[in-house]
Scaffold this active site. Structure first.
Site, PDB file in Angstrom:
ATOM      1  N   ASP A 158       0.853  -1.185   0.000  1.00 35.25           N
ATOM      2  CA  ASP A 158       0.000   0.000   0.000  1.00 35.25           C
ATOM      3  C   ASP A 158       0.889   1.234   0.000  1.00 35.25           C
ATOM      4  OD1 ASP A 158       0.373  -1.403   2.620  1.00 35.25           O
ATOM      5  OD2 ASP A 158      -0.197   0.543   3.399  1.00 35.25           O
TER       6      ASP A 158
ATOM      7  N   GLU B 184      12.280   2.807   7.066  1.00 32.20           N
ATOM      8  CA  GLU B 184      11.309   1.814   6.593  1.00 32.20           C
ATOM      9  C   GLU B 184      11.547   1.376   5.142  1.00 32.20           C
ATOM     10  OE1 GLU B 184       7.634   3.787   5.817  1.00 32.20           O
ATOM     11  OE2 GLU B 184       6.393   2.013   6.091  1.00 32.20           O
TER      12      GLU B 184
HETATM   13  O1  LIG Z   1      -1.289   3.485   7.737  1.00 34.69           O
HETATM   14  C1  LIG Z   1      -1.198   3.219   6.395  1.00 34.69           C
HETATM   15  C2  LIG Z   1      -0.891   1.761   6.130  1.00 34.69           C
HETATM   16  O2  LIG Z   1       0.241   1.405   6.876  1.00 34.69           O
HETATM   17  C3  LIG Z   1       0.647   0.060   6.892  1.00 34.69           C
HETATM   18  O3  LIG Z   1       1.383  -0.265   5.721  1.00 34.69           O
HETATM   19  C4  LIG Z   1       2.758  -0.033   5.689  1.00 34.69           C
HETATM   20  O4  LIG Z   1       3.402  -0.411   6.909  1.00 34.69           O
HETATM   21  C5  LIG Z   1       3.272  -1.800   7.284  1.00 34.69           C
HETATM   22  C6  LIG Z   1       4.100  -1.972   8.540  1.00 34.69           C
HETATM   23  O5  LIG Z   1       5.464  -1.832   8.297  1.00 34.69           O
HETATM   24  C7  LIG Z   1       3.728  -2.723   6.168  1.00 34.69           C
HETATM   25  O6  LIG Z   1       3.390  -4.050   6.497  1.00 34.69           O
HETATM   26  C8  LIG Z   1       3.067  -2.362   4.842  1.00 34.69           C
HETATM   27  O7  LIG Z   1       3.668  -3.139   3.833  1.00 34.69           O
HETATM   28  C9  LIG Z   1       3.343  -0.877   4.579  1.00 34.69           C
HETATM   29  O8  LIG Z   1       2.830  -0.508   3.329  1.00 34.69           O
HETATM   30  C10 LIG Z   1      -0.507  -0.911   7.076  1.00 34.69           C
HETATM   31  O9  LIG Z   1      -0.089  -2.250   6.867  1.00 34.69           O
HETATM   32  C11 LIG Z   1      -1.653  -0.601   6.156  1.00 34.69           C
HETATM   33  O10 LIG Z   1      -2.712  -1.488   6.343  1.00 34.69           O
HETATM   34  C12 LIG Z   1      -2.067   0.832   6.452  1.00 34.69           C
HETATM   35  O11 LIG Z   1      -3.197   1.164   5.714  1.00 34.69           O
END
Ligand SMILES: OC[C@H]1O[C@H](O[C@H]2O[C@H](CO)[C@@H](O)[C@H](O)[C@H]2O)[C@H](O)[C@@H](O)[C@@H]1O
Ligand SMILES: [Ca+2]
Length: 744
Positions: free
Chosen positions: A461, A665
């Site tokens: 995302d 990240e």
């Molecule tokens: O808050 C926005 C989105 O954040 C997350 O996604 C991002 O962080 C996660 C944790 O590191 C990671 O798993 C993911 O690949 C990243 O894109 C969350 O997982 C989303 O659901 C959320 O909408």
């Protein structure tokens, strides 16, 4: 003395001994809480202190006039044995005042200070001076002083070796000794305030709240008692309904909270009574302060190398708890994530843990639980409605849910919602409320959010690859992972459980009867069928790459994604397909710092109306790198795996050295100077620290440790001296040519 606990290990007895050298690199807590280490044994009854102002003045007189000449005041002793006698606060102040010229509480290559600071040596009791030069040493000094201050030290004796340490060793050491600990959470009385904190809680009253599933009444009792005993915490304990529906999840968006995870029964050492203790887990970092699905898998690869097997095992058990009580491995353990999952990695994670503990009692039971949980998850989540496409037999990311995801950054959906706000002639917040509650119906918007939820479940995302279509796509990512589940389950049932795995009632799905026995044959067949479907719908021979397949339009997509290499990780490709990917796909996806998420052509033009998406070109992510290295290795493309790992590690090390120990990240893998700067969506996580980074970012930490196992020893040494890949490989090739010429 401030700072948490006393030092776990003893102190060096004799200064300057080999033993002593080992302790030079003690973790910060051990190093800065050791009284003896910081006592200046050469000092008389009155320790000599120097005002930093006077040091600054001296510097102006001597060093600043010619910053690159070592002053005659330098003390030269054996490298590694030089120590400095430092008054923490004044030195910190003058260091910041002089060297942190952009005042962001970090010393980086962007600061315009003189890049030299004079310190007093401990051996001379502060009489002799020595210059600390360059961004790396000065920023390490800032980090060490920040830590010393945190541990309550006024004066320290600091080893020079902590300032000029090989950066590869320093970062690996920090990850091992500090970052994992900084990212570890436990949900119980010991630290629930920390675990419950949610920077994504945008409500007016972000209080700690925990949702407990019906099937864990002992936890409900535990947290209710805790909330009563410690009212100042304002812990709100909520019992989840038996059936968790999308409507229920939407309705609790105004009261977001942590979801309970696994607890074990222990005896309280103080009271001798039985109590519960939370099973620990690692969080990604930044604003992500909960247990994530695929981040955890990636993190476990680093944890296992660092022998933190218990932590990785505990994360597997937490996933089993999630499958049992929430029906899936969640995107992450917050109430607003209850309807969606993330890319599934449970079988590989459990098998890797099992491999480390197989000699221990209970290991087989651990593996049995994990494999049974994975079987349940496979059937009830991934090959069931609405994720399964019955025509192709392939699966899609397609979670249920209602309304607008509440966790995204404010303003994320403004451009999408604005036309509807105008159409209904009400305010933005009125529209959001009316749409979320179902008072206003907008089917087109429902469709948009179905795809948006799928994008978030995919872990990618956001990206133009998925916008407006994700829930319809049979992706190479997901289907490779499911192929891996099928082959892992088959192999484990056959090799560990004697080809008979009995399924108890709690793991039964659909038509399974309690006591039903699973054998490997059916899992082998499922894997074979999936491989055929992947070859038919996703593989493009001419391009040497896998593509997603749109199950609504019945057409193959054209977006070129790094996830094509997941097929190598899972072992779904033939050797011929693997070779084609290496010659055709890899050159299109390789950049300065490793693998791109996707190609520039696939992303398309970017502008004000079409902004960057974080999972597109030019960004690179740790999981993409790790899966590609492992996959290339699996198919014996060792050189390619080493090269990609080198580039990724080099980029991380360079940013770490030049930007005050930063680990973030994601990276812009096309940017050699400041790859940690990402101007897409919510920017980057892991940047926001003062003085010293304490956590890094979960999966990047892991990728660093894991990557160091992929590169060879020669490469590791070259990384330590920050040798760019092109320079490194040129030298290797020249040496090879010379050696060849010398052969008789
Ligand atoms: O808050 C926005 C989105 O954040 C997350 O996604 C991002 O962080 C996660 C944790 O590191 C990671 O798993 C993911 O690949 C990243 O894109 C969350 O997982 C989303 O659901 C959320 O909408
Ligand atoms: Ca600065």
């Amino acid at each position: 003395m401030g700072g948490p606990a006393p030092p776990p290990s003893g102190l060096p007895t004799k200064r300057g001994s080999t033993d002593d050298l080992l302790h030079v690199y003690d973790d910060a807590r051990t190093y800065y809480t050791a009284e003896e280490r910081h006592r200046n044994n050469r000092a008389g009854p009155r320790t000599r202190t120097y005002s930093q102002n006077s040091l600054l003045k001296q510097m102006e007189r001597t060093v600043l006039a010619d910053p690159y000449r070592r002053g005659s005041h330098d003390e030269s002793t054996i490298p590694h044995s030089r120590r400095f006698l430092i008054q923490v606060e004044p030195t910190l102040q003058s260091l910041q005042q002089q060297e942190d010229t952009d005042q962001n509480m970090q010393i980086t290559i962007e600061d315009a200070g003189p890049k030299v600071l004079t310190l007093r040596t401990a051996a001379s009791n502060g009489y002799n001076r020595f210059d600390i030069r360059g961004t790396y040493m000065l920023s390490n000094l800032l980090q060490e002083l920040s830590l010393a201050k945190e541990y309550g030290r006024k004066q320290i004796i600091l080893d020079e070796a902590r300032l000029n340490e090989n950066p590869v060793n320093r970062l690996s050491r920090l990850i091992r000794d500090q970052f994992w600990e900084g990212l570890t959470r436990r949900v119980d009385a010991s630290s629930i305030e920390i675990a419950a904190r949610d920077p994504k809680d945008w409500t007016d009253d972000p209080r700690p709240r925990i949702y407990v599933p019906r099937g864990a009444p002992e936890q409900y009792e535990y947290y209710t008692k805790l909330a009563k005993e410690r009212p100042e915490m304002r812990l709100d304990v909520q019992l989840l309904p038996e059936k968790i529906t999308p409507d229920y999840v939407r309705d609790i968006n105004a009261k977001p909270g942590l979801l309970a995870v696994d607890m074990e029964e222990v005896t309280d050492p103080k009271t001798g009574e039985k109590t519960l203790r939370g099973r620990p887990f690692v969080v990604p970092g930044g604003r992500f302060n909960e247990l994530y699905g695929w981040d955890s898998y990636m993190e476990s690869l680093g944890l296992l190398i660092h022998d933190k097997v218990d932590l990785a095992k505990s994360m597997v058990l937490n996933f089993c708890f999630c499958i049992k009580h929430y029906g899936k491995i969640l995107n992450a353990t917050r109430s607003y994530y209850l309807c969606r999952s993330q890319p599934p990695f449970l079988t590989d994670m459990a098998l890797r843990v099992y491999d480390k503990i197989k000699h221990e009692p209970g290991a087989i039971e651990f593996l049995r639980t994990a494999i049974l949980a994975a079987i349940k998850e496979y059937h009830s989540v991934w090959v069931a409605e609405p994720r399964l496409d019955r025509v192709t037999g392939l699966s899609r990311y397609r979670p249920e849910g209602r309304g607008i995801p509440p966790e995204t950054e404010a303003g994320h959906f403004v451009h999408i919602l604005e036309p509807y706000v105008k159409k209904h002639g009400i305010s933005f917040s009125e529209f959001v409320e009316a749409y979320n509650s179902g008072k206003i119906k907008e089917p087109e918007l429902d469709n948009y959010f179905m795809h948006d939820r799928a994008v978030r479940e995919s872990g990618h995302d956001t990206t133009y690859r998925f916008e407006g279509v994700c829930a319809d796509l049979a992706t190479i990512d997901l289907n490779s992972l499911l192929f891996k589940y099928e082959t892992d389950i088959a192999r484990t049932i056959r090799n560990v459980f004697g080809d008979k795995l009995e399924v108890p009632a709690e793991y039964c799905v659909g038509e399974m009867e309690p006591g039903h026995v699973q054998t490997s044959a059916i899992w082998d067949r499922r894997a074979k069928r999936r491989k055929l479907a992947i070859d038919k719908y996703l593989w493009n021979e001419a391009e040497g790459m896998y593509f997603d397949y749109n199950t609504a339009t019945r057409a193959r997509c054209t977006y070129e994604s790094a996830t094509t290499f997941w097929a190598l990780w899972a072992g779904v490709s033939s050797p011929k397909q693997a070779a084609a990917m290496v010659t055709k796909a890899l050159p299109r996806l390789e950049a300065f710092g490793g693998l791109l998420s996707g190609t520039k052509e696939s992303r398309g033009e970017i502008g004000i109306e079409r902004p960057n998406r974080q999972w597109d070109y030019p960004y690179g992510w740790a999981p993409q790198q790790m899966l590609a290295w492992t996959g290339l290795y699996r198919y014996s493309f060792t050189e390619e795996a080493e090269r990609l790992a080198y580039k990724w590690l080099f980029m991380i090390t360079k940013a770490f050295v030049d930007f005050n120990g930063v680990v973030v990240e994601k990276y812009d893998v096309t940017r050699p100077i400041d790859p940690h700067r990402v101007d897409a969506e919510y920017g980057n996580q892991g940047l926001d620290f003062k003085g010293v980074a304490k956590e890094g970012f979960g999966w990047v930490n892991a990728s660093y440790i894991y990557g160091l196992q992929i590169v060879n020893a020669h490469m590791r040494r070259a990384l330590g001296t920050l040798t760019p890949y092109e320079t490194f490989i040129k030298a290797v090739e020249e040496n090879r040519a010379k050696a060849l010429a010398e052969l008789v």
